[in-house]
Design an enzyme around this catalytic site. Sequence first.
Site, PDB file in Angstrom:
ATOM      1  N   ASN A  17      -5.214   2.091 -13.296  1.00  0.00           N
ATOM      2  CA  ASN A  17      -4.203   1.154 -12.783  1.00  0.00           C
ATOM      3  C   ASN A  17      -2.829   1.784 -12.890  1.00  0.00           C
ATOM      4  O   ASN A  17      -2.575   2.615 -13.768  1.00  0.00           O
ATOM      5  CB  ASN A  17      -4.225  -0.154 -13.583  1.00  0.00           C
TER       6      ASN A  17
ATOM      7  N   GLY B  47       0.792  -1.219   0.000  1.00  0.00           N
ATOM      8  CA  GLY B  47       0.000   0.000   0.000  1.00  0.00           C
ATOM      9  C   GLY B  47       0.824   1.269   0.000  1.00  0.00           C
ATOM     10  O   GLY B  47       0.340   2.331   0.389  1.00  0.00           O
ATOM     11  N   SER B  48       2.072   1.200  -0.485  1.00  0.00           N
ATOM     12  CA  SER B  48       2.874   2.429  -0.480  1.00  0.00           C
ATOM     13  C   SER B  48       2.271   3.469  -1.431  1.00  0.00           C
ATOM     14  O   SER B  48       2.360   4.675  -1.177  1.00  0.00           O
ATOM     15  CB  SER B  48       4.328   2.144  -0.841  1.00  0.00           C
ATOM     16  N   ASN B  49       1.639   3.006  -2.486  1.00  0.00           N
ATOM     17  CA  ASN B  49       0.988   3.966  -3.395  1.00  0.00           C
ATOM     18  C   ASN B  49      -0.310   4.510  -2.803  1.00  0.00           C
ATOM     19  O   ASN B  49      -0.636   5.680  -3.012  1.00  0.00           O
ATOM     20  CB  ASN B  49       0.748   3.332  -4.759  1.00  0.00           C
TER      21      ASN B  49
ATOM     22  N   HIS C 273       1.174   0.754 -13.240  1.00  0.00           N
ATOM     23  CA  HIS C 273       2.025  -0.381 -13.621  1.00  0.00           C
ATOM     24  C   HIS C 273       3.494   0.052 -13.569  1.00  0.00           C
ATOM     25  O   HIS C 273       3.840   1.123 -14.084  1.00  0.00           O
ATOM     26  CB  HIS C 273       1.660  -0.864 -15.037  1.00  0.00           C
TER      27      HIS C 273
ATOM     28  N   LYS D 290      -8.519 -13.803 -10.204  1.00  0.00           N
ATOM     29  CA  LYS D 290      -9.656 -12.946 -10.545  1.00  0.00           C
ATOM     30  C   LYS D 290     -10.683 -13.039  -9.423  1.00  0.00           C
ATOM     31  O   LYS D 290     -10.537 -13.868  -8.508  1.00  0.00           O
ATOM     32  CB  LYS D 290     -10.279 -13.378 -11.874  1.00  0.00           C
TER      33      LYS D 290
ATOM     34  N   ILE E 275      -9.329  -7.589 -13.640  1.00  0.00           N
ATOM     35  CA  ILE E 275     -10.674  -7.009 -13.562  1.00  0.00           C
ATOM     36  C   ILE E 275     -11.461  -7.434 -14.806  1.00  0.00           C
ATOM     37  O   ILE E 275     -11.031  -7.178 -15.933  1.00  0.00           O
ATOM     38  CB  ILE E 275     -10.581  -5.465 -13.482  1.00  0.00           C
TER      39      ILE E 275
HETATM   40  C1  GRF Z   1       3.308  -1.082  -7.605  1.00  0.00           C
HETATM   41  O1  GRF Z   1       4.613  -1.274  -8.050  1.00  0.00           O
HETATM   42  C2  GRF Z   1       2.357  -0.995  -8.765  1.00  0.00           C
HETATM   43  O2  GRF Z   1       2.939  -0.494  -9.932  1.00  0.00           O
HETATM   44  C3  GRF Z   1       1.973  -2.434  -8.978  1.00  0.00           C
HETATM   45  O3  GRF Z   1       1.915  -2.980  -7.686  1.00  0.00           O
HETATM   46  C4  GRF Z   1       2.802  -2.279  -6.819  1.00  0.00           C
HETATM   47  C5  GRF Z   1       2.034  -1.913  -5.592  1.00  0.00           C
HETATM   48  O4  GRF Z   1       2.864  -1.459  -4.561  1.00  0.00           O
HETATM   49  N1  GRF Z   1       0.741  -2.520  -9.721  1.00  0.00           N
HETATM   50  P1  GRF Z   1       2.243  -0.848  -3.250  1.00  0.00           P
HETATM   51  O5  GRF Z   1       1.352  -1.917  -2.612  1.00  0.00           O
HETATM   52  O6  GRF Z   1       1.456   0.370  -3.605  1.00  0.00           O
HETATM   53  O7  GRF Z   1       3.413  -0.532  -2.371  1.00  0.00           O
END
Ligand code: GRF
Length: 190
Positions: A109, A11-13, A111, A65, A95
């Site tokens: 999404n 969940g760093s993003n 990537h 899925k 999805i």
């Molecule tokens: C990220 O590298 C994203 O590009 C991919 O999954 C990873 C998720 O990382 N789809 P985080 O859980 O947000 O740290």
Amino acid sequence: MKFAILGSGTGSNAKAILDAWKAGQLGKAEPVAIFSDKRDAPILRFGEVYGVPARYLDPGRFRTKLDPEAEQCYINAIRAAGADWVVLAGFMRVIKPAFLDAFPKRILNLHPSLLPSFKGLDGIGQAWDYGVKVTGCTVHYVTADLDGGPIIDQQAVRIEEGDTRETLEAKVHAAEHTLLPKVIARLSLS
Ligand code: GRF
């Protein structure tokens, strides 16, 4: 623009999005829910920290899925949270059309490569193994074509001498943490 975050892991993003929101840098976008298909996913901890409802939703019997009932449950939960956009931040399931149709052109999404290169799992490792000198990350709309939907924005990362797979991972993740909130903010203002 109210959106739900879906993730399966660290969940760093999600954290980057929530930090941007708290800092007033997410435009008119507002995260209203966090959902995970993994009961103990660290991403769920951010719910309490940031005051956004977060919970596990059973993905059903498949590994890659959502099964049809679970899919409907995800759609209902996202709608019940008041979200009309969905941000996939490390959600490790494909999805399918019913989900896509519920939020047309409103699922994003992230990537970890410069698409269309290195689709699928471990985009960073694929780029490292190939030996490219520039990679990066991409935010795109989700379609039935895996990692193939229309690209919204990308951020490049150069692979320098002395980089290792680990330092490259850190650089790509740092780029993701900048790119994703920026894209959400921009979409919310358009
Ligand atoms: C990220 O590298 C994203 O590009 C991919 O999954 C990873 C998720 O990382 N789809 P985080 O859980 O947000 O740290």
